[in-house]
Design a protein around this motif. Structure first.
Motif, short mmCIF file in Angstrom:
data_model
loop_
_atom_site.label_atom_id
_atom_site.label_comp_id
_atom_site.label_asym_id
_atom_site.label_seq_id
_atom_site.Cartn_x
_atom_site.Cartn_y
_atom_site.Cartn_z
N LEU A 54 40.16 -3.87 26.78
CA LEU A 54 40.70 -2.67 26.14
C LEU A 54 42.20 -2.50 26.38
N ASN A 55 42.64 -2.64 27.63
CA ASN A 55 44.05 -2.44 27.97
C ASN A 55 44.32 -2.99 29.36
N PHE A 95 45.01 -7.81 24.46
CA PHE A 95 44.17 -6.62 24.45
C PHE A 95 43.61 -6.38 23.04
N ARG A 96 42.30 -6.28 22.99
CA ARG A 96 41.54 -6.02 21.76
C ARG A 96 41.66 -7.13 20.73
N ASP A 97 42.21 -8.29 21.15
CA ASP A 97 42.22 -9.45 20.25
C ASP A 97 40.79 -9.93 20.01
N ASN A 115 32.41 2.22 27.58
CA ASN A 115 33.82 2.10 27.20
C ASN A 115 34.71 2.07 28.45
N GLU A 156 33.26 -7.02 24.62
CA GLU A 156 32.39 -6.60 23.52
C GLU A 156 32.07 -7.79 22.62
N ARG A 172 35.66 -9.30 21.51
CA ARG A 172 36.92 -8.57 21.48
C ARG A 172 37.53 -8.60 22.88
#
Length: 563
Positions: A532-533, A465-467, A276, A507, A529
């Motif tokens: 993260l940020n 982010f996280r799209d 992560n 991911e 994905r």
């Protein structure tokens, strides 16, 4: 779809290499890689920055008198597909500048050099590349002069510029330490900067503070290392978070120095999904001993440091681990490859990075013509492999960077006529003597694994982010599949440090990797994905690569954007 992507798909998807006259790899290339000369630059590639959304690199140099085109431009753009070189105009002296990127992909040049030839004082310069006019346009001014300066793009889009600097352009404290400041530039308010002071002990402990090795951590803090000392700092305030361990207690590393003129090279290993993004590893390769001089054998060690980010945002920092490289290397460059391996290339086996000793002889000697590949996933003791030997020495003022097609551009070389080389070693001397204008591509062995190179057929040009996004691809081997997808920030290399390269693994959520899930156009898809940020992947331009095992295909430019 841009011209480069079309060229890649046509020229590489099946055969794996741009500009190859024949498509069959030469003997040994699939094992050791291969060098190919692609053309001449009109200025020395001292500073090298990839230009997003194109197949070009920006070259910058100190003024030379023997340019191949007979002109005196100190900057230019090279197309790595065609080999074409076009000059770029700027009024500033730019040797030893820093370079980074705005969030929209514009190349930014910060700092530079004292007046040289017809070029004016550049150490306070703030410029951006204007592709339409082929100019570097002034947009503001630093408060203090910087040279040998590292530019670092922050998660909020601002850029730090950090270096030691000589008087009169930098302040000198009563204790003699020069320029204990760094500057923070906000491209949305480009005219000037904010100034922050480093910890009082920082420059005292580093002695030299030229091109520090800076990396943004997944917390937003910045890893800062210079010579034999480092800290993690908050780049928005200059405040020390912690002092990093040193290697003075490692016997074989005693006296190992890494910053100009001792000039090792450094890279942050890929940020991985499995942890992560909470496990960071920093590598420093080579350099010179504190007692080194022009014929002193360079450092043959690499150092590896593990940093774990704890749930509360604090750090669990390990100790530096030493490993022996295949050969000593000073003034080399480290290039992160899409599979997480690190290519060590360019540089010398002896000497220091610098202009010349009395009489004009080079300070770097015995060019290291054999690149090495470091595999961080291999067992300790078997992580290094030597690759195909090159022929063009690239010593002072050389650079390297990753291309969209997965090869590596090699540029530059200065003092290219007065170095020492063992009599029994063959090499190709610079045709122009003092400066090296020949530009090469180095294709790592994986580029020749043509059956397992995934070629992107359709991919979004931006991701938040996280799209969640899907990527269509083809791969020659029907039984092969995509096993990882990575973002790689564009190369921005000079004086042994690529100050912008960064790998962020994405991911994988779903993939159509078997023949029962092939699309109507014969394409497969992989769904991933987004990062993260902004701390993990600062917004801006990246290359996106698909991999099958350890083999990568050609990339596409993509922008990481704020949601």
């Amino acid at each position: 779809m841009c011209r480069l992507q079309l060229t890649i798909l046509v020229g590489i998807a099946l055969f794996g290499f741009i500009n190859a006259a024949d498509t069959a790899p030469k003997s040994g290339a699939a094992v050791l890689g291969e060098f190919t000369q692609i053309g001449l630059s009109n200025c020395v590639g001292t500073q090298l920055a990839a230009v997003p959304d194109t197949d070009q690199f920006l070259f910058m140099e100190r003024p030379q008198s023997n340019h191949p085109d007979g002109k005196s431009f100190n900057a230019g753009l090279m197309d790595v597909v065609t080999g074409e070189f076009k000059n770029v105009k700027t009024p500033f002296s730019m040797e030893n500048c820093g370079h980074s990127y705005l969030e929209n992909g514009t190349v930014a040049i910060l700092a530079g050099h004292k007046p040289q030839s017809s070029y004016v004082e550049g150490r306070r310069a703030l410029q951006v590349l204007n592709l339409a006019s082929r100019t570097l346009d002034s947009v503001g001014s630093l408060q203090f002069g910087h040279w040998l300066a590292t530019a670092t793009r922050l998660p909020n889009g601002m850029i730090t510029i950090m270096s030691d600097s000589p008087a009169p352009v930098g302040p000198v404290r009563k204790d003699g330490i020069k320029n204990p400041f760094y500057e923070l530039w906000d491209p949305s308010k480009p005219a000037t900067t904010k100034v922050f002071q480093l910890d009082n002990n920082f420059l005292t402990n580093t002695k030299y503070f030229y091109y520090p090795f800076n990396f943004i951590l997944p917390t937003g803090d910045m890893f800062v290392w210079s010579n034999k000392y480092g800290q993690i700092i908050n780049p928005l305030t200059g405040k020390k978070v912690l002092v990093l361990p040193n290697w003075k207690d490692i016997p074989q590393a005693k006296g190992m120095c890494t910053q100009y003129p001792f000039s090792g090279t450094a890279a942050m290993l890929p940020l991985r999904v499995a942890s992560n993004y909470t496990e960071v590893e920093i590598m420093i390769f080579g350099g010179q001993w504190s007692y080194g001089w022009v014929n002193t054998t360079a450092v043959d060690l690499s150092m590896r440091l593990k940093i774990k980010i704890l749930p509360d945002g604090s750090y669990d920092v390990g100790k530096w681990q030493a490993e022996t490289m295949p050969s000593p290397r000073v003034s080399g460059t480290s290039v992160l490859l899409p599979n997480g391996m690190v290519l060590l290339i360019n540089g010398a086996k002896r000497g220091l990075l610098g202009d010349a000793v009395s009489g004009g002889d080079a300070m770097l000697n015995e060019p290291n013509l054999t690149p090495a590949l470091y595999d961080p996933q291999a067992p300790e003791g078997s992580r290094y492999k030597e690759l195909a030997r090159g022929s063009i020495p690239r010593l002072l003022h050389s650079a390297a960077g990753l291309n969209l097609n997965g090869t590596v551009i090699l540029s530059g070389g200065d003092r290219s006529s007065r170095y020492w080389m063992p009599a029994d070693e063959s090499y190709s001397a610079s045709p122009t003597g003092f400066a090296e204008y020949r530009v090469e591509l180095f294709a790592p062995p994986q580029v020749f694994d043509t059956q397992h190179r995934p070629a992107i057929m359709a991919c979004p040009f931006s991701v938040g982010f996280r799209d969640v996004m899907s990527i269509a691809y083809v791969i020659p081997d029907a039984s092969a599949r995509v096993t990882s997808v990575v973002l790689i920030a564009p190369s921005s290399d000079t004086h042994t440090f690529n100050m912008h390269q960064r790998i962020v693994e994405l991911e994988i959520l779903d993939s159509d990797n078997d023949n029962n899930h092939v699309g109507v156009d014969g394409d497969r898809t992989v769904t991933v994905r987004g990062p993260l940020n902004a701390n993990v992947a600062p917004p801006g331009p990246y290359m996106i690569f698909l991999l099958s095992g350890r083999t990568w295909g050609p990339a596409q430019w993509i922008n990481v954007v704020r949601n």
